[in-house]
Design a protein around this motif. Structure first.
Motif, PDB file in Angstrom:
ATOM      1  N   VAL A  17     -13.262 -19.453 -45.496  1.00 53.56           N
ATOM      2  CA  VAL A  17     -12.579 -18.481 -44.681  1.00 53.56           C
ATOM      3  C   VAL A  17     -13.045 -18.557 -43.249  1.00 53.56           C
ATOM      4  O   VAL A  17     -14.201 -18.744 -42.989  1.00 53.56           O
ATOM      5  N   PHE A  18     -12.116 -18.392 -42.314  1.00 51.95           N
ATOM      6  CA  PHE A  18     -12.395 -18.663 -40.915  1.00 51.95           C
ATOM      7  C   PHE A  18     -12.369 -17.388 -40.120  1.00 51.95           C
ATOM      8  O   PHE A  18     -11.437 -16.615 -40.227  1.00 51.95           O
ATOM      9  N   VAL A  19     -13.402 -17.130 -39.352  1.00 51.23           N
ATOM     10  CA  VAL A  19     -13.557 -15.845 -38.675  1.00 51.23           C
ATOM     11  C   VAL A  19     -13.217 -15.925 -37.208  1.00 51.23           C
ATOM     12  O   VAL A  19     -13.490 -16.907 -36.564  1.00 51.23           O
ATOM     13  N   GLY A  20     -12.663 -14.847 -36.676  1.00 50.74           N
ATOM     14  CA  GLY A  20     -12.183 -14.870 -35.312  1.00 50.74           C
ATOM     15  C   GLY A  20     -13.218 -14.510 -34.288  1.00 50.74           C
ATOM     16  O   GLY A  20     -14.313 -14.091 -34.572  1.00 50.74           O
ATOM     17  N   ALA A  21     -12.863 -14.663 -33.037  1.00 50.11           N
ATOM     18  CA  ALA A  21     -13.769 -14.405 -31.916  1.00 50.11           C
ATOM     19  C   ALA A  21     -13.673 -12.964 -31.456  1.00 50.11           C
ATOM     20  O   ALA A  21     -12.828 -12.211 -31.877  1.00 50.11           O
ATOM     21  N   ASN A  22     -14.547 -12.588 -30.563  1.00 50.75           N
ATOM     22  CA  ASN A  22     -14.555 -11.225 -30.029  1.00 50.75           C
ATOM     23  C   ASN A  22     -13.307 -10.965 -29.189  1.00 50.75           C
ATOM     24  O   ASN A  22     -12.685 -11.864 -28.656  1.00 50.75           O
ATOM     25  N   ALA A  23     -12.980  -9.673 -29.047  1.00 49.80           N
ATOM     26  CA  ALA A  23     -11.785  -9.308 -28.316  1.00 49.80           C
ATOM     27  C   ALA A  23     -11.914  -9.661 -26.840  1.00 49.80           C
ATOM     28  O   ALA A  23     -11.080 -10.353 -26.276  1.00 49.80           O
ATOM     29  N   ALA A  24     -12.968  -9.173 -26.190  1.00 49.22           N
ATOM     30  CA  ALA A  24     -13.111  -9.443 -24.759  1.00 49.22           C
ATOM     31  C   ALA A  24     -13.505 -10.898 -24.540  1.00 49.22           C
ATOM     32  O   ALA A  24     -12.834 -11.639 -23.852  1.00 49.22           O
ATOM     33  N   ASP A  25     -14.584 -11.314 -25.091  1.00 45.05           N
ATOM     34  CA  ASP A  25     -14.971 -12.712 -25.032  1.00 45.05           C
ATOM     35  C   ASP A  25     -15.994 -12.954 -26.125  1.00 45.05           C
ATOM     36  O   ASP A  25     -16.475 -12.042 -26.774  1.00 45.05           O
ATOM     37  N   LEU A  26     -16.280 -14.205 -26.371  1.00 43.65           N
ATOM     38  CA  LEU A  26     -17.249 -14.590 -27.386  1.00 43.65           C
ATOM     39  C   LEU A  26     -18.608 -14.800 -26.727  1.00 43.65           C
ATOM     40  O   LEU A  26     -18.715 -15.624 -25.820  1.00 43.65           O
ATOM     41  N   ASN A  85     -19.230 -28.518 -46.532  1.00 47.35           N
ATOM     42  CA  ASN A  85     -19.072 -29.687 -45.659  1.00 47.35           C
ATOM     43  C   ASN A  85     -18.230 -29.371 -44.419  1.00 47.35           C
ATOM     44  O   ASN A  85     -17.287 -30.091 -44.078  1.00 47.35           O
ATOM     45  N   THR A  86     -18.556 -28.284 -43.775  1.00 50.98           N
ATOM     46  CA  THR A  86     -17.790 -27.813 -42.617  1.00 50.98           C
ATOM     47  C   THR A  86     -18.692 -27.790 -41.379  1.00 50.98           C
ATOM     48  O   THR A  86     -19.879 -27.472 -41.460  1.00 50.98           O
ATOM     49  N   ILE A  87     -18.088 -28.150 -40.223  1.00 54.01           N
ATOM     50  CA  ILE A  87     -18.788 -28.069 -38.937  1.00 54.01           C
ATOM     51  C   ILE A  87     -17.966 -27.174 -38.015  1.00 54.01           C
ATOM     52  O   ILE A  87     -16.770 -27.414 -37.803  1.00 54.01           O
ATOM     53  N   PHE A  88     -18.605 -26.129 -37.452  1.00 57.03           N
ATOM     54  CA  PHE A  88     -17.899 -25.110 -36.676  1.00 57.03           C
ATOM     55  C   PHE A  88     -18.727 -24.749 -35.445  1.00 57.03           C
ATOM     56  O   PHE A  88     -19.954 -24.751 -35.465  1.00 57.03           O
ATOM     57  N   SER A  89     -18.028 -24.432 -34.344  1.00 60.03           N
ATOM     58  CA  SER A  89     -18.684 -23.948 -33.130  1.00 60.03           C
ATOM     59  C   SER A  89     -17.672 -23.131 -32.343  1.00 60.03           C
ATOM     60  O   SER A  89     -16.503 -23.026 -32.717  1.00 60.03           O
ATOM     61  N   PHE A  90     -18.122 -22.510 -31.222  1.00 61.06           N
ATOM     62  CA  PHE A  90     -17.202 -21.778 -30.362  1.00 61.06           C
ATOM     63  C   PHE A  90     -17.678 -21.879 -28.924  1.00 61.06           C
ATOM     64  O   PHE A  90     -18.821 -22.258 -28.652  1.00 61.06           O
ATOM     65  N   ASN A  96     -11.975 -19.337 -27.930  1.00 62.77           N
ATOM     66  CA  ASN A  96     -11.715 -20.664 -28.495  1.00 62.77           C
ATOM     67  C   ASN A  96     -12.746 -21.004 -29.558  1.00 62.77           C
ATOM     68  O   ASN A  96     -13.948 -20.984 -29.307  1.00 62.77           O
ATOM     69  N   LEU A  97     -12.247 -21.343 -30.741  1.00 58.49           N
ATOM     70  CA  LEU A  97     -13.079 -21.736 -31.853  1.00 58.49           C
ATOM     71  C   LEU A  97     -12.801 -23.198 -32.181  1.00 58.49           C
ATOM     72  O   LEU A  97     -11.659 -23.652 -32.092  1.00 58.49           O
ATOM     73  N   GLU A  98     -13.835 -23.932 -32.563  1.00 50.96           N
ATOM     74  CA  GLU A  98     -13.702 -25.362 -32.829  1.00 50.96           C
ATOM     75  C   GLU A  98     -14.039 -25.640 -34.300  1.00 50.96           C
ATOM     76  O   GLU A  98     -15.132 -25.338 -34.766  1.00 50.96           O
ATOM     77  N   LEU A  99     -13.051 -26.213 -35.000  1.00 53.05           N
ATOM     78  CA  LEU A  99     -13.270 -26.667 -36.369  1.00 53.05           C
ATOM     79  C   LEU A  99     -13.293 -28.191 -36.338  1.00 53.05           C
ATOM     80  O   LEU A  99     -12.255 -28.846 -36.315  1.00 53.05           O
ATOM     81  N   THR A 100     -14.478 -28.766 -36.313  1.00 57.42           N
ATOM     82  CA  THR A 100     -14.608 -30.215 -36.240  1.00 57.42           C
ATOM     83  C   THR A 100     -14.182 -30.864 -37.545  1.00 57.42           C
ATOM     84  O   THR A 100     -13.507 -31.897 -37.553  1.00 57.42           O
ATOM     85  N   ALA A 115      -7.114 -15.190 -30.945  1.00 63.68           N
ATOM     86  CA  ALA A 115      -8.082 -16.270 -31.044  1.00 63.68           C
ATOM     87  C   ALA A 115      -7.328 -17.582 -31.193  1.00 63.68           C
ATOM     88  O   ALA A 115      -6.178 -17.599 -31.643  1.00 63.68           O
ATOM     89  N   LYS A 116      -7.985 -18.669 -30.797  1.00 63.03           N
ATOM     90  CA  LYS A 116      -7.368 -19.991 -30.888  1.00 63.03           C
ATOM     91  C   LYS A 116      -8.335 -20.922 -31.612  1.00 63.03           C
ATOM     92  O   LYS A 116      -9.506 -21.027 -31.262  1.00 63.03           O
ATOM     93  N   ILE A 117      -7.826 -21.577 -32.657  1.00 61.38           N
ATOM     94  CA  ILE A 117      -8.629 -22.501 -33.456  1.00 61.38           C
ATOM     95  C   ILE A 117      -8.201 -23.918 -33.105  1.00 61.38           C
ATOM     96  O   ILE A 117      -7.051 -24.297 -33.322  1.00 61.38           O
ATOM     97  N   ASN A 118      -9.121 -24.673 -32.571  1.00 60.23           N
ATOM     98  CA  ASN A 118      -8.818 -26.039 -32.160  1.00 60.23           C
ATOM     99  C   ASN A 118      -9.378 -27.042 -33.156  1.00 60.23           C
ATOM    100  O   ASN A 118     -10.518 -26.921 -33.609  1.00 60.23           O
ATOM    101  N   THR A 119      -8.540 -28.041 -33.499  1.00 60.74           N
ATOM    102  CA  THR A 119      -8.999 -29.203 -34.248  1.00 60.74           C
ATOM    103  C   THR A 119      -8.586 -30.441 -33.458  1.00 60.74           C
ATOM    104  O   THR A 119      -7.900 -30.347 -32.437  1.00 60.74           O
ATOM    105  N   ALA A 120      -8.971 -31.606 -33.940  1.00 59.37           N
ATOM    106  CA  ALA A 120      -8.597 -32.841 -33.252  1.00 59.37           C
ATOM    107  C   ALA A 120      -7.113 -33.141 -33.365  1.00 59.37           C
ATOM    108  O   ALA A 120      -6.590 -33.974 -32.619  1.00 59.37           O
ATOM    109  N   ALA A 121      -6.410 -32.449 -34.286  1.00 60.13           N
ATOM    110  CA  ALA A 121      -4.992 -32.748 -34.505  1.00 60.13           C
ATOM    111  C   ALA A 121      -4.081 -31.600 -34.103  1.00 60.13           C
ATOM    112  O   ALA A 121      -3.044 -31.812 -33.476  1.00 60.13           O
ATOM    113  N   VAL A 122      -4.419 -30.368 -34.470  1.00 61.48           N
ATOM    114  CA  VAL A 122      -3.541 -29.226 -34.232  1.00 61.48           C
ATOM    115  C   VAL A 122      -4.357 -28.083 -33.639  1.00 61.48           C
ATOM    116  O   VAL A 122      -5.592 -28.063 -33.698  1.00 61.48           O
TER     117      VAL A 122
END
Length: 584
Positions: A17-26, A85-90, A96-100, A115-122
């Motif tokens: 499960v993927f969690v979102g970022a803060n409202a104002a900023d992360l 086997n997941t790698i995650f950062s923000f 902006n959240l990064e799902l490597t 929130a915006k979830i970025n991957t290398a494809a979508v």
């Protein structure tokens, strides 16, 4: 009247499960749950194991291992869960959240912003939504909306985007130039089977997800949605047809579309090994049976993770290492901190009287002591903590508890009394610690104790000893009264402290007070009452200290103190009533 009949996938995939970022900023998140192997990867620093309450900031990635999961919580109540086997950062200061690589569940509250979830494809954009996203750069992208809506973009192809509604799933290849239309997916089945929902606490969006399930139920009833018997087992995108029941209906619903190629033959679901939890992190409460009977039918192991086995049922505990690694002790054990935890020394990082570091801990809703369990200490952890959330009691049948192989045993409550009768006894436990916690609790000990070096009786309420005690050191610390009981206490070192009430000390219940050496220390916030032994012998203790607001000697019998070795100390804030005291 015509209507569109839609197929409907049973989705049993194991997604994180993927969690979102803060409202104002992360700015940062905190690790709130860990299952097995979870590591933090700071910039320009080696990876290290994550622990509960660890901060996760910009420049630090989170990586999970095989069969591992974790949960992160942001300050605006957005929540992210990461699968195996997941790698995650923000990125700090953005949403902006990064799902490597791997799988995530993200829940962003309705008023917390997007929130915006970025991957290398979508890229997935959401606002006040609960979604799942799985990405593997050489395999596939999978996006599911549990409640709300989300939009998937192809950043490399301007204008190519698809809106995905609650109850829908979109699957695409990482190198896709166009996005397919989403399909309906069984949200109830996902909620029952996903490992990023099962085994975790509340997300906060359960009612909204239930509305999605109810809407799908209504569409089923109206014939707009039906089970296709297509399922996805485990991670991946391969569909399996469970049976042939609906093939004809599916072809009719397809109208002019050509029939699909024949499905592969059914394959049995993969054998999933049992999930063994991490040995670290706050202990989960064992709720069944309630009370939990601990006795000869149990085999208890302090190895990581600690486990207690009864018949064919295994429950797991955790290991508390120390304050730098696992945080404040009371928060770890009880989820809250009370003033008594500080006053009693329970939260002191390094205790000299009773060492509470590197201890295997099991937590029960209620605990009942029956008889002696079998103890296995394969990893050198020889300290055991047994916590009853609402209380600890004992059976009426006789049982001797030795906890063989252990150096220290702690029996504690989170918010309840410890009431132990004479049906059990404790023998040859080097260090024995009772800790009754909560408002209006009592520590009532009628169980005999012998062969113990250090006995600690801590209670946020009252303490009463009704069983005979033979120890080297007797230490009682309470917020309420130390009440005179029926037990006979033989101890060389005696310390009784009532932080907020009274002490009644009967000389006849401490018969070895007449012997030389040793110490006795009595401290009461209010009244210290001393009752003489009717024999005429004197006390020759090496040290005798009495401190209270009022000190009173009851009865007409003479109190005799031998001062050849040391001088007794009596200190009263208001009054000392000592008409029959004689110093020899």
């Amino acid at each position: 009247m015509s209507f569109r009949v839609r197929g409907f996938f049973l989705f049993a995939a194991i997604l994180a499960v993927f969690v979102g970022a803060n409202a104002a900023d992360l700015k940062e998140a905190r690790v709130t749950q860990i299952v097995r192997d979870v590591k933090l990867l700071p910039d320009a620093a080696p990876a290290r194991p994550a622990v509960v309450n660890d901060p996760v900031r910009d420049g630090t990635a989170v990586r999970t291992g095989m069969e591992s999961r974790t949960e992160l919580m942001f300050s605006d109540a957005s929540l992210a869960r990461l699968g195996a086997n997941t790698i995650f950062s923000f990125t700090a200061g953005t949403r902006n959240l990064e799902l490597t690589d791997g799988a995530m569940l993200l829940r962003v509250p309705k008023n917390a912003g997007g929130a915006k979830i970025n991957t290398a494809a979508v890229t997935a954009a959401i606002t006040g939504t609960t979604v799942m996203l799985e990405f593997h750069k050489n395999s596939y992208v999978k996006f599911i909306v549990l409640e709300g809506t989300g939009r998937i973009f192809l950043p490399a192809h301007l204008g190519e985007s698809v809106l995905v509604h609650a109850g829908q799933m979109l699957i695409a290849k990482p190198d896709a130039k166009n996005l397919p239309n989403p399909v309906d997916v069984d949200i109830r089945q996902i909620r029952k089977t996903s490992r990023l929902i099962k085994g975790f606490g509340k997300m906060g969006s359960e009612n909204l997800i239930a509305q999605t399930e109810a809407a799908q139920d209504e569409e089923r009833a109206e014939g707009e949605l039906y089970e296709t018997n297509l399922a996805i087992y485990g991670g991946g995108t391969s569909f399996i047809l469970n049976d042939q029941e609906h093939i004809e209906e599916t072809n009719i619903a397809a109208e002019q579309n050509p029939p699909p190629p024949p499905p592969p033959p059914p394959t049995p679901p993969p054998v999933v090994p049992p999930v063994v939890p991490s040995e670290f992190g706050p202990p989960e409460t064992i709720t069944s049976p309630n009370p939990y009977p601990l006795g000869a039918n149990n085999e208890l192991t302090t190895a990581g993770p600690p486990k207690v086995v009864a018949n064919a049922t295994t429950n797991y505990g955790k290991i508390y290492r120390n304050t730098p690694l696992d945080g404040i002790r009371s928060l770890w054990f009880f989820r809250t901190t009370r003033p008594f935890d500080t006053a009693s020394g329970f939260d002191t990082p390094d205790r000299s009287v009773f060492d509470l570091n590197n201890v295997a801990v099991f937590k029960f809703q209620n605990l009942q002591l029956i008889s002696n369990p079998t103890i296995s200490v394969p990893n050198g952890i020889s300290k055991l903590g047994l916590v009853g959330v609402n209380g600890i009691s004992s059976a009426s049948s006789a049982g001797i508890l030795t906890f063989g192989g252990l150096n220290s045993v702690m029996l504690a409550t989170q918010n309840g009394s410890i009431i132990l009768g004479g049906g059990i006894s404790f023998q040859n436990i080097p260090n024995l610690f009772f800790y009754a916690r909560g408002d209006g609790v009592a520590l009532n000990l009628a169980s005999p104790i012998s062969g113990t070096s250090n006995l600690l009786l801590n209670s946020e309420g009252t303490v009463q000893v009704n069983g005979n005690v033979m120890v080297d050191s007797f230490n009682a610390f309470s917020n309420g009264d130390f009440q005179q009981g029926e037990g006979i206490v033989n101890a060389r070192e005696i310390s009784i402290n009532s932080l907020g009430a009274n002490i009644v000390f009967d000389w006849s219940k401490f018969p070895d007070l007449k012997t030389g050496g040793g110490t006795i220390d009595l401290r009461a916030a209010n009244t210290l009452t001393l009752i003489p032994d009717l024999s005429s012998e004197r006390t020759t203790r090496g040290s005798f200290t009495a401190v209270a607001s009022i000190i009173q000697f009851l009865g007409n019998h003479r109190f005799q103190f031998d001062t050849n070795n040391s001088s007794p100390v009596f200190q009263a804030g208001l009054d000392i009533q000592a008409a029959n005291v004689e110093f020899v």
